[in-house]
Design a protein around this motif. Structure first.
Motif, short mmCIF file in Angstrom:
data_model
loop_
_atom_site.label_atom_id
_atom_site.label_comp_id
_atom_site.label_asym_id
_atom_site.label_seq_id
_atom_site.Cartn_x
_atom_site.Cartn_y
_atom_site.Cartn_z
N VAL A 27 22.09 -1.99 -23.28
CA VAL A 27 21.18 -1.12 -22.53
C VAL A 27 21.86 -0.75 -21.23
O VAL A 27 22.34 -1.61 -20.49
CB VAL A 27 19.80 -1.77 -22.32
N LEU A 28 21.93 0.54 -20.96
CA LEU A 28 22.64 1.02 -19.79
C LEU A 28 21.69 1.59 -18.73
O LEU A 28 22.14 2.16 -17.73
CB LEU A 28 23.68 2.07 -20.19
N ASP A 29 20.36 1.42 -18.96
CA ASP A 29 19.39 1.84 -17.94
C ASP A 29 19.73 1.15 -16.64
O ASP A 29 19.98 -0.03 -16.60
CB ASP A 29 17.98 1.41 -18.35
N GLY A 30 19.68 1.85 -15.57
CA GLY A 30 19.91 1.18 -14.29
C GLY A 30 21.36 1.19 -13.85
O GLY A 30 21.64 0.95 -12.70
N ILE A 31 22.28 1.46 -14.76
CA ILE A 31 23.64 1.76 -14.33
C ILE A 31 23.94 3.20 -14.71
O ILE A 31 24.59 3.93 -13.96
CB ILE A 31 24.70 0.77 -14.89
N ALA A 32 23.39 3.64 -15.86
CA ALA A 32 23.61 5.02 -16.30
C ALA A 32 22.89 6.00 -15.40
O ALA A 32 23.39 7.10 -15.15
CB ALA A 32 23.13 5.19 -17.75
N LYS A 33 21.72 5.60 -14.88
CA LYS A 33 21.00 6.51 -13.99
C LYS A 33 21.83 6.72 -12.72
O LYS A 33 21.99 7.85 -12.24
CB LYS A 33 19.62 5.94 -13.64
N GLY A 34 22.35 5.64 -12.19
CA GLY A 34 23.21 5.74 -11.01
C GLY A 34 24.46 6.56 -11.32
O GLY A 34 24.88 7.41 -10.53
N PHE A 35 25.04 6.33 -12.48
CA PHE A 35 26.23 7.07 -12.89
C PHE A 35 25.92 8.56 -12.99
O PHE A 35 26.72 9.41 -12.57
CB PHE A 35 26.72 6.52 -14.24
N ALA A 36 24.76 8.90 -13.55
CA ALA A 36 24.36 10.31 -13.67
C ALA A 36 24.24 10.93 -12.29
O ALA A 36 24.64 12.09 -12.08
CB ALA A 36 23.03 10.41 -14.42
N ILE A 37 23.70 10.18 -11.35
CA ILE A 37 23.60 10.68 -9.97
C ILE A 37 24.99 10.94 -9.41
O ILE A 37 25.26 12.00 -8.82
CB ILE A 37 22.84 9.68 -9.08
N ASP A 38 25.90 9.99 -9.59
CA ASP A 38 27.26 10.15 -9.07
C ASP A 38 27.94 11.36 -9.69
O ASP A 38 28.62 12.14 -9.00
CB ASP A 38 28.10 8.90 -9.35
N MET A 39 27.80 11.54 -10.98
CA MET A 39 28.44 12.68 -11.66
C MET A 39 27.81 14.01 -11.19
O MET A 39 28.51 15.01 -11.04
CB MET A 39 28.29 12.55 -13.19
N ALA A 40 26.51 14.00 -10.96
CA ALA A 40 25.84 15.21 -10.51
C ALA A 40 26.27 15.56 -9.08
O ALA A 40 26.43 16.74 -8.74
CB ALA A 40 24.33 15.04 -10.59
N VAL A 41 26.48 14.55 -8.26
CA VAL A 41 26.99 14.79 -6.91
C VAL A 41 28.38 15.43 -7.00
O VAL A 41 28.71 16.37 -6.27
CB VAL A 41 27.02 13.48 -6.08
N ARG A 42 29.17 14.92 -7.92
CA ARG A 42 30.52 15.48 -8.12
C ARG A 42 30.43 16.95 -8.52
O ARG A 42 31.19 17.79 -8.04
CB ARG A 42 31.25 14.67 -9.19
N VAL A 43 29.48 17.26 -9.40
CA VAL A 43 29.26 18.65 -9.82
C VAL A 43 28.85 19.52 -8.63
O VAL A 43 29.35 20.63 -8.45
CB VAL A 43 28.20 18.71 -10.94
#
Lengths: 180, 274
Positions: B135-151
């Motif tokens: 289960v990647l909930d709680g690390i994937a959400k943060g990762f999605a935020i980081d990738m979106a900031v990069r975008v």
């Protein structure tokens, strides 16, 4: 490893209780354009539902259609109907969330945008220990309330109410708009 | 001072995600791209979605599964942190969460939890050595935020923020006034977030359905109910470290989290009550 950041501990711009906060994201015309970029006109087509229609919507979607009227616009490009733009409100934890959805002619959701998100919360720097944590200099400055971008961390809301609302609007589209 | 601010909010990741930009040329385009990125990562790593890449991995029976770079990156981050923290961060607790009714089961037999050693990673594949549920909930959400900031940055945005259901990251000149909410819904101002990320999770045994980031314990000891926030330079790390913090004694938290690149946000009132 990069240096580890810390929260910036200065007192917030407003030191009064702010029981309800509303963040306005889009106006209705802005949301219309966002959801139907290719449209050149939006024609108001507010509908009034009969009890029978509301029952049918409840039966199809599992969600109760609380209001008898629904704010709907026809998204047009020339004489071509692109779909329907609908504004709806659902209850968040305590406050209403106003959102819009665009539904295509074949009943697909083109997108969902929050128009106004309301939260109930307030600044709580009542006790001295908290106040001492912050540098006081900004309390004397003439900061406007809206200089802050308030954000919440922790125990935030599920968007289930909005997604259930959209389910209800899809049923409304199928039963009322698509055959109208 | 003109804030030149534009922001949008959409229902995503089961919560509300807000993307804000300041001082950007084509804000609408950048914001759209950021939401798209978050959706894409979510669809790869959602535990709830039986069609996600993560679900494919969880359904596999030990064979190598081809995965995207993004999913493999998150698995690498998760397993590395697991090894570094002696499994205090454990991404294989999906089985325990299913048993508690907090996650759906997609069928098949599984064990309640394993360890990072149960996940083997290669360049473009991964496989499971035992039937754990990753289960990647709680690390994937943060990762999605980081990738979106990069975008956002790639679109020329100099300052902005993303708040995804209470996990937030601010970059550039943007300063977010943060209010932390407890289990009763009361909020307290905790400071400004600037060029940093914050994640908040809770350890309440009986969370209502509209709370997030619940942490479960893999040892017999019950976790004491509390709200835990961690600040870090990246959102994935802040997210993951809330789980590590929950497993530590309060006296150890500051030191251990600093060694892992995070800073525990300790509320003064909690110190008074302890």
């Amino acid at each position: 490893m990069r240096p580890i950041p810390a929260l910036v501990l200065i007192a917030p711009a407003a030191s009064i209780a702010m029981p309800c906060f509303a963040a306005e994201y889009l106006s209705i015309p802005q949301a219309q354009t966002a959801l139907f970029k290719e449209a050149d006109k939006f024609v108001e087509a507010t509908i009034t539902l009969t009890d029978a229609q509301r029952d049918a919507i409840k039966k199809l979607s599992g969600q109760r259609q609380r209001e008898k009227t629904q704010k709907v616009w026809r998204a047009m490009r020339g004489t071509e109907l692109l779909g329907w733009f609908i504004v709806d409100e659902v209850v968040g934890k305590h406050e209403f969330i106003t959102y819009a959805t665009g539904i295509s002619v074949d009943g697909h959701v083109r997108g969902i945008e929050v128009l106004v998100y309301r939260e109930t919360y307030g600044y709580q720097i009542a006790d001295a220990q908290w106040r001492d944590k912050f540098h006081n200099k900004t309390l004397n400055d003439a900061f406007k309330l809206d200089e802050d971008i308030p954000n919440i961390t922790g125990a935030t809301l599920s968007c289930r109410n909005v997604t259930n609302g959209v389910k209800r609007l899809l049923a409304l589209h199928k039963l009322v708009l698509a055959i109208g | 001072m003109s804030r030149d601010l534009q922001r949008r909010m959409r229902p995503l990741l089961g919560t509300f995600v807000e993307v804000g930009v300041q001082f950007a040329d084509d804000a609408a385009c950048a914001i759209e791209a950021a939401f798209h990125e978050i959706e894409a990562i979510h669809s790869l790593m959602s535990f709830q979605d039986p069609a996600s890449e993560l679900s494919r991995l969880n359904r596999s029976s030990g064979e190598w599964i081809n995965l995207s770079h993004a999913t493999l990156r998150v698995l690498r981050l998760a397993t590395a942190l697991g090894k570094k923290t002696n499994e205090r961060f454990n991404c294989t607790v999906g089985g325990a969460l299913i048993e508690k009714g907090l996650l759906p089961t997609h069928g098949g037999n599984f064990i309640a939890w394993g360890s990072s050693s149960d996940i083997q990673l290669a360049t473009s594949h991964a496989r499971l050595h035992r039937p754990v549920r990753v289960v990647l909930d709680g690390i994937a959400k943060g990762f999605a935020i980081d990738m979106a900031v990069r975008v956002l940055r790639r679109h020329g945005v100099r300052s902005g923020w993303i708040n995804a259901g209470g996990d937030a990251r601010a970059f550039g000149e943007t300063q977010l006034a943060l209010h932390r909410r407890d289990e009763c819904g009361n909020t307290r101002f905790v400071g400004y977030l600037r060029n940093a990320a914050i994640a908040t999770s809770n350890t309440f045994a009986n969370s209502a359905h509209d709370t997030f980031g619940q942490i479960v314990s893999t040892n017999a000891k019950e976790l004491r109910p509390e709200v835990i926030s961690v600040v870090s330079s990246s959102a994935w790390r802040a997210d993951a470290l809330t789980k590590v913090a929950a497993s530590l004694r309060r006296d150890d938290r500051e030191r251990v989290l600093l060694s892992l690149g995070g800073r525990w946000v300790d509320a003064v009132s909690e110190k008074r009550a302890a």
